[in-house]
Design a protein around this motif. Structure first.
Motif, short mmCIF file in Angstrom:
data_model
loop_
_atom_site.label_atom_id
_atom_site.label_comp_id
_atom_site.label_asym_id
_atom_site.label_seq_id
_atom_site.Cartn_x
_atom_site.Cartn_y
_atom_site.Cartn_z
N TRP A 94 39.77 84.19 83.96
CA TRP A 94 39.79 83.10 82.99
C TRP A 94 38.71 83.33 81.96
CZ3 TRP A 94 43.46 79.36 82.76
CH2 TRP A 94 44.29 79.21 83.88
N ALA A 95 39.03 83.01 80.69
CA ALA A 95 38.07 83.23 79.60
C ALA A 95 38.15 82.10 78.59
CB ALA A 95 38.35 84.55 78.91
N VAL A 96 37.01 81.76 78.02
CA VAL A 96 36.91 80.76 76.96
C VAL A 96 37.13 81.48 75.63
CG1 VAL A 96 35.43 79.06 75.81
CG2 VAL A 96 35.26 79.40 78.30
N VAL A 97 38.12 81.04 74.87
CA VAL A 97 38.44 81.66 73.58
C VAL A 97 37.48 81.13 72.53
CG1 VAL A 97 40.22 81.98 71.82
CG2 VAL A 97 40.86 81.88 74.25
N THR A 98 36.85 82.05 71.79
CA THR A 98 35.84 81.66 70.80
C THR A 98 36.17 82.20 69.42
OG1 THR A 98 34.51 83.58 71.38
CG2 THR A 98 33.99 81.52 72.52
N THR A 99 37.46 82.45 69.16
CA THR A 99 37.84 83.07 67.91
C THR A 99 38.72 82.13 67.08
OG1 THR A 99 39.72 84.09 68.99
CG2 THR A 99 37.71 85.39 68.87
N ASP A 100 39.39 82.70 66.10
CA ASP A 100 40.21 81.94 65.17
C ASP A 100 41.59 81.60 65.74
OD1 ASP A 100 42.20 84.16 64.36
OD2 ASP A 100 40.23 85.09 64.13
N ASP A 101 42.36 80.82 64.99
CA ASP A 101 43.69 80.37 65.42
C ASP A 101 44.62 81.53 65.77
OD1 ASP A 101 42.58 77.99 64.58
OD2 ASP A 101 44.27 77.40 63.34
N LEU A 102 44.67 82.52 64.90
CA LEU A 102 45.60 83.63 65.10
C LEU A 102 45.29 84.39 66.39
CD1 LEU A 102 48.03 85.02 63.83
CD2 LEU A 102 46.47 86.46 62.55
N THR A 103 44.03 84.67 66.61
CA THR A 103 43.62 85.36 67.83
C THR A 103 43.88 84.48 69.05
OG1 THR A 103 41.94 86.56 66.58
CG2 THR A 103 41.73 86.57 68.98
N ALA A 104 43.59 83.19 68.94
CA ALA A 104 43.84 82.26 70.05
C ALA A 104 45.32 82.22 70.40
CB ALA A 104 43.35 80.86 69.68
N LEU A 105 46.17 82.22 69.40
CA LEU A 105 47.62 82.25 69.65
C LEU A 105 48.02 83.55 70.33
CD1 LEU A 105 48.89 80.66 66.33
CD2 LEU A 105 49.18 79.71 68.62
N GLY A 106 47.49 84.67 69.88
CA GLY A 106 47.80 85.96 70.49
C GLY A 106 47.34 86.04 71.93
N LEU A 107 46.11 85.56 72.20
CA LEU A 107 45.59 85.58 73.57
C LEU A 107 46.38 84.64 74.47
CD1 LEU A 107 41.75 85.74 72.90
CD2 LEU A 107 43.25 87.58 73.70
N SER A 108 46.82 83.52 73.93
CA SER A 108 47.63 82.58 74.71
C SER A 108 48.99 83.18 75.03
CB SER A 108 47.79 81.26 73.96
OG SER A 108 46.54 80.66 73.79
N GLN A 109 49.54 83.93 74.09
CA GLN A 109 50.81 84.62 74.34
C GLN A 109 50.63 85.70 75.42
OE1 GLN A 109 53.55 83.40 72.65
NE2 GLN A 109 54.69 84.57 74.15
N GLU A 110 49.50 86.39 75.37
CA GLU A 110 49.18 87.38 76.42
C GLU A 110 49.06 86.69 77.78
OE1 GLU A 110 46.03 90.40 76.26
OE2 GLU A 110 45.98 90.04 74.09
N ALA A 111 48.41 85.53 77.79
CA ALA A 111 48.25 84.77 79.03
C ALA A 111 49.61 84.33 79.58
CB ALA A 111 47.34 83.56 78.79
N LEU A 112 50.50 83.91 78.71
CA LEU A 112 51.83 83.52 79.13
C LEU A 112 52.55 84.72 79.75
CD1 LEU A 112 54.25 81.58 79.28
CD2 LEU A 112 54.77 82.21 76.90
N SER A 113 52.46 85.87 79.12
CA SER A 113 53.07 87.09 79.66
C SER A 113 52.47 87.46 81.01
CB SER A 113 52.91 88.25 78.69
OG SER A 113 53.62 88.00 77.50
#
Length: 116
Positions: A94-113
């Motif tokens: 688990w990680a706390v996202v500290t970046t912008d919207d686009l990166t947060a969306l990408g990391l969330s998509q990775e998490a979903l995968s």
């Protein structure tokens, strides 16, 4: 005259509001594109889950995502995430996202995968 020996402390960014906003951005995007993703409240956290598996949550006003431990470590080295400590200490996946919207969306998509 006495010298003022107090040094200015570097200001730390308050990510609590930003993380809550990022969670809302991710939740809205997931709702629009992933029909099976549920938004639920578990143990007091707003969570996003797929087939019972949580992959993103809002914790203390921060966006937290679940990724492979090796990916979390590399993202921490790059400065994109911070470690997440649960009730029992640091949680490697688990990680706390500290970046912008686009990166947060990408990391969330990775998490979903990752939980699929």
């Amino acid at each position: 005259m006495a010298k003022n020996s107090s040094k200015k402390k570097p200001q730390q960014r308050d990510t609590r509001w930003e993380g809550s906003r990022l969670f809302e951005v991710v939740a809205e995007a997931m709702h629009a594109t992933e029909s099976h993703v549920e938004r639920v409240k578990l143990f007091g956290f707003d969570c996003l889950r797929l087939k019972g598996k949580v992959f993103a949550k809002a914790s203390k006003g921060r966006l937290v995502v679940k990724l492979p431990a090796t990916r979390v470590a590399s993202l921490m080295m790059a400065g994109c995430v911070e470690p997440y400590a649960g009730a029992r200490g640091n949680m490697k996946e688990w990680a706390v996202v500290t970046t912008d919207d686009l990166t947060a969306l990408g990391l969330s998509q990775e998490a979903l995968s990752f939980v699929r």
